[in-house]
Design a protein around this motif. Structure first.
Motif, PDB file in Angstrom:
ATOM      1  N   GLN A  10      85.454 -18.535   0.841  1.00 33.42           N
ATOM      2  CA  GLN A  10      85.599 -17.680  -0.329  1.00 33.42           C
ATOM      3  C   GLN A  10      85.896 -18.449  -1.614  1.00 33.42           C
ATOM      4  N   ASP A  11      86.288 -19.743  -1.470  1.00 36.24           N
ATOM      5  CA  ASP A  11      86.606 -20.545  -2.645  1.00 36.24           C
ATOM      6  C   ASP A  11      85.403 -21.367  -3.131  1.00 36.24           C
ATOM      7  N   ARG A  12      84.311 -21.363  -2.403  1.00 36.04           N
ATOM      8  CA  ARG A  12      83.144 -22.140  -2.784  1.00 36.04           C
ATOM      9  C   ARG A  12      82.253 -21.333  -3.730  1.00 36.04           C
ATOM     10  N   SER A  13      81.574 -22.050  -4.617  1.00 40.07           N
ATOM     11  CA  SER A  13      80.598 -21.403  -5.490  1.00 40.07           C
ATOM     12  C   SER A  13      79.311 -21.158  -4.705  1.00 40.07           C
ATOM     13  N   TRP A  14      78.440 -20.342  -5.271  1.00 41.17           N
ATOM     14  CA  TRP A  14      77.194 -20.037  -4.561  1.00 41.17           C
ATOM     15  C   TRP A  14      76.333 -21.282  -4.426  1.00 41.17           C
ATOM     16  N   LYS A  15      76.403 -22.205  -5.367  1.00 36.72           N
ATOM     17  CA  LYS A  15      75.641 -23.446  -5.257  1.00 36.72           C
ATOM     18  C   LYS A  15      76.149 -24.300  -4.096  1.00 36.72           C
ATOM     19  N   GLN A  16      77.481 -24.347  -3.937  1.00 40.99           N
ATOM     20  CA  GLN A  16      78.059 -25.111  -2.840  1.00 40.99           C
ATOM     21  C   GLN A  16      77.698 -24.507  -1.490  1.00 40.99           C
ATOM     22  N   ARG A  17      77.733 -23.174  -1.419  1.00 36.82           N
ATOM     23  CA  ARG A  17      77.387 -22.505  -0.162  1.00 36.82           C
ATOM     24  C   ARG A  17      75.908 -22.721   0.169  1.00 36.82           C
ATOM     25  N   LEU A  18      75.055 -22.653  -0.854  1.00 37.47           N
ATOM     26  CA  LEU A  18      73.623 -22.869  -0.627  1.00 37.47           C
ATOM     27  C   LEU A  18      73.354 -24.297  -0.154  1.00 37.47           C
ATOM     28  N   ARG A  19      73.998 -25.272  -0.805  1.00 38.00           N
ATOM     29  CA  ARG A  19      73.787 -26.666  -0.419  1.00 38.00           C
ATOM     30  C   ARG A  19      74.264 -26.925   0.997  1.00 38.00           C
ATOM     31  N   LEU A  20      75.400 -26.360   1.357  1.00 31.91           N
ATOM     32  CA  LEU A  20      75.922 -26.533   2.710  1.00 31.91           C
ATOM     33  C   LEU A  20      75.009 -25.887   3.741  1.00 31.91           C
ATOM     34  N   GLU A  21      74.469 -24.732   3.407  1.00 33.29           N
ATOM     35  CA  GLU A  21      73.551 -24.042   4.316  1.00 33.29           C
ATOM     36  C   GLU A  21      72.285 -24.866   4.533  1.00 33.29           C
ATOM     37  N   LEU A  22      71.754 -25.439   3.455  1.00 33.48           N
ATOM     38  CA  LEU A  22      70.549 -26.264   3.579  1.00 33.48           C
ATOM     39  C   LEU A  22      70.812 -27.519   4.406  1.00 33.48           C
ATOM     40  N   MET A  23      71.980 -28.107   4.242  1.00 31.60           N
ATOM     41  CA  MET A  23      72.315 -29.322   4.996  1.00 31.60           C
ATOM     42  C   MET A  23      72.498 -29.025   6.471  1.00 31.60           C
ATOM     43  N   ARG A  24      73.054 -27.883   6.786  1.00 35.03           N
ATOM     44  CA  ARG A  24      73.313 -27.529   8.190  1.00 35.03           C
ATOM     45  C   ARG A  24      72.034 -27.169   8.937  1.00 35.03           C
ATOM     46  N   ASN A  25      71.122 -26.473   8.263  1.00 34.35           N
ATOM     47  CA  ASN A  25      69.939 -25.943   8.952  1.00 34.35           C
ATOM     48  C   ASN A  25      68.649 -26.461   8.323  1.00 34.35           C
ATOM     49  N   TRP A  26      68.630 -27.732   7.910  1.00 42.19           N
ATOM     50  CA  TRP A  26      67.461 -28.259   7.223  1.00 42.19           C
ATOM     51  C   TRP A  26      66.227 -28.257   8.119  1.00 42.19           C
ATOM     52  N   GLN A  27      66.406 -28.370   9.472  1.00 45.71           N
ATOM     53  CA  GLN A  27      65.248 -28.351  10.363  1.00 45.71           C
ATOM     54  C   GLN A  27      64.539 -26.993  10.321  1.00 45.71           C
ATOM     55  N   LEU A  28      65.332 -25.920  10.286  1.00 42.40           N
ATOM     56  CA  LEU A  28      64.741 -24.581  10.256  1.00 42.40           C
ATOM     57  C   LEU A  28      64.009 -24.325   8.937  1.00 42.40           C
ATOM     58  N   TYR A  29      64.603 -24.762   7.840  1.00 39.62           N
ATOM     59  CA  TYR A  29      63.952 -24.574   6.542  1.00 39.62           C
ATOM     60  C   TYR A  29      62.688 -25.425   6.439  1.00 39.62           C
TER      61      TYR A  29
END
Length: 328
Positions: A10-29
Motif C-alpha cells: 500500500q506504500d508503493r506508487s503505481w510505477k513501483q508496483r508495475l515495475r515489480l510485477e514486470l520483474m516477477r513475471n517477465w516470462q509471461l509478458y
C-alpha cells in the motif's frame, strides 16, 4: 535508502508496483508480446484509416493528404453518411441486413442448444462420437464449396440440366412444379439461413457441450432418486446450467447483428434475388472496390459498426438488469 521492494504494497506508487510485477513475471509478458504486437499492427493501427469516412479520399494523395469532405464549397465531414441515409436504397439494405441476421440468429441459436442437449443425453460413446463428427464436419467446408453444393442440389431445369438439381427432380417426380431456389428473392433468406444452420449447428454446440460436462453427475443421481423424470432433469438441472453461457453468447451475437458474413451473401447474390440479398457488407464491397467510392464505403461500414456497438451495449445492459448475467 529503503528500496521499493521492502515497502508494504500500500506504500508503493503505481510505477513501483508495475515495475515489480514486470520483474516477477517477465516470462509471461514476453510470451504474450507477439500477440500484443499483432493486435497493435493489424487491428488497431489500421483503425487510423477510418478517417477517410470523413474525407474525400484520393489514392494519389493518401489518407493523410486527402482533403476533408466538402459539400457546396463548405466542409461537411458527415457528407458520406448523409449520402447513404438519403439514398433510396439505404432503408432496403439495412432492413435486409437486420431481417437476415435476426432470422439466422433465431434459427441457429436454439438449434445449437437443442443439439447439445440431445448429445448430452446419449449414453453410447461410439454413437456420440459419430454424431459429433457428422455435425462438426460441415463447419470445415469452404463457403464457396457450400454455395456450389447448394447450386447443384437446388438448381432449376435448364438447357444443360433438363431435370435440374436433386431437389427439383424430386419435386417434379412427385407432380410438383420446379422452383428456381437460387434465383428467387423469396427463397434467398431461407436458403441462406438454413444452410448456415446445417453448417454451423454442430460447431456452435461445442461450448454448450463443454458447459454441460462441468455439471456435477451427483445432481442427476439425486434427482433420479427423488423420482424426477428425464424431462424434469433437463428442465431443472441441464437448462439452468446452460443459461449463463447462452446469455453471454446471445449478447455477443447481438453485437454482430449488422455484420452478415460477406462471402456467402455475395456468392449467393445475383441480379434476380438482389432485392433481398443485398446487405451492408456486400454493398460496402461493391461501392468500395468495384466502384472506387472508398470514402463512401468506409462511412457505410463505420455506420454499421456503430449500430453493432449500440446493440451490444443495450443488450448487455438489459441482461444485467434482468438476469444479472452480462459481459461487463
Amino acid at each position: 535508502m529503503i528500496g521499493y521492494r521492502t515497502l508494504a504494497p500500500q506504500d508503493r506508487s503505481w510505477k513501483q508496483r508495475l515495475r515489480l510485477e514486470l520483474m516477477r513475471n517477465w516470462q509471461l509478458y514476453l510470451l504474450i508480446l507477439p500477440g500484443v504486437i499483432y493486435l497493435l499492427l493489424f487491428r488497431y493501427w489500421p483503425m487510423l484509416g477510418i478517417q477517410i469516412a470523413f474525407k474525400d479520399f484520393k489514392p494519389t494523395l493518401g489518407i493523410w493528404g486527402s482533403p476533408w469532405a466538402a459539400s457546396r464549397g463548405e466542409t461537411d465531414v458527415l457528407k458520406h453518411f448523409e449520402r447513404f441515409l438519403d439514398s433510396k436504397f439505404s432503408l432496403q439494405i439495412v432492413s435486409n441486413t437486420v431481417i437476415l441476421s435476426l432470422y439466422s440468429l433465431l434459427a441457429k441459436f436454439p438449434c445449437c442448444i437443442l443439439l447439445a442437449l440431445l448429445m448430452n443425453e446419449l449414453r453410447s460413446t461410439r454413437y456420440k462420437k459419430t454424431l459429433q463428427f457428422v455435425t462438426y464436419a460441415p463447419h470445415f467446408i469452404s463457403t464457396i464449396v457450400l454455395v456450389g453444393i447448394m447450386q447443384q442440389l437446388f438448381a432449376a431445369p435448364s438447357a444443360l440440366m433438363k431435370t435440374g438439381g436433386i431437389v427439383n427432380t424430386l419435386v417434379t417426380a412427385l407432380g410438383g412444379q420446379a422452383v428456381d431456389f437460387m434465383h428467387d428473392e423469396n427463397t434467398f433468406r431461407h436458403m441462406y439461413v438454413w444452410s448456415d444452420v446445417w453448417s454451423g449447428m454442430g460447431w456452435g454446440s461445442i461450448i454448450y457441450m463443454a458447459t454441460l460436462s462441468g455439471v456435477d453427475p451427483e445432481q442427476y443421481e439425486a434427482a433420479s432418486l427423488d423420482g424426477a423424470t428425464k424431462l424434469q432433469r433437463i428442465f431443472y438441472i441441464t437448462l439452468p446450467a446452460l443459461i449463463p453461457t447462452a446469455v453471454t453468447l446471445f449478447i455477443l451475437d447481438m453485437g454482430s447483428v449488422m455484420s452478415i458474413g460477406f462471402e456467402k451473401a455475395y456468392a449467393m447474390q445475383n441480379e434476380l434475388n438482389r432485392p433481398t440479398a443485398q446487405v451492408l457488407s456486400t454493398y460496402v464491397y461493391t461501392q468500395g472496390l468495384n466502384d472506387g467510392n472508398y470514402s463512401f464505403s468506409t462511412a457505410v461500414d463505420l455506420f454499421n459498426s456503430l449500430i453493432n456497438l449500440v446493440l451490444i451495449v443495450a443488450v448487455n445492459t438489459i441482461s444485467r438488469r434482468v438476469s444479472d448475467v452480462s459481459l461487463w
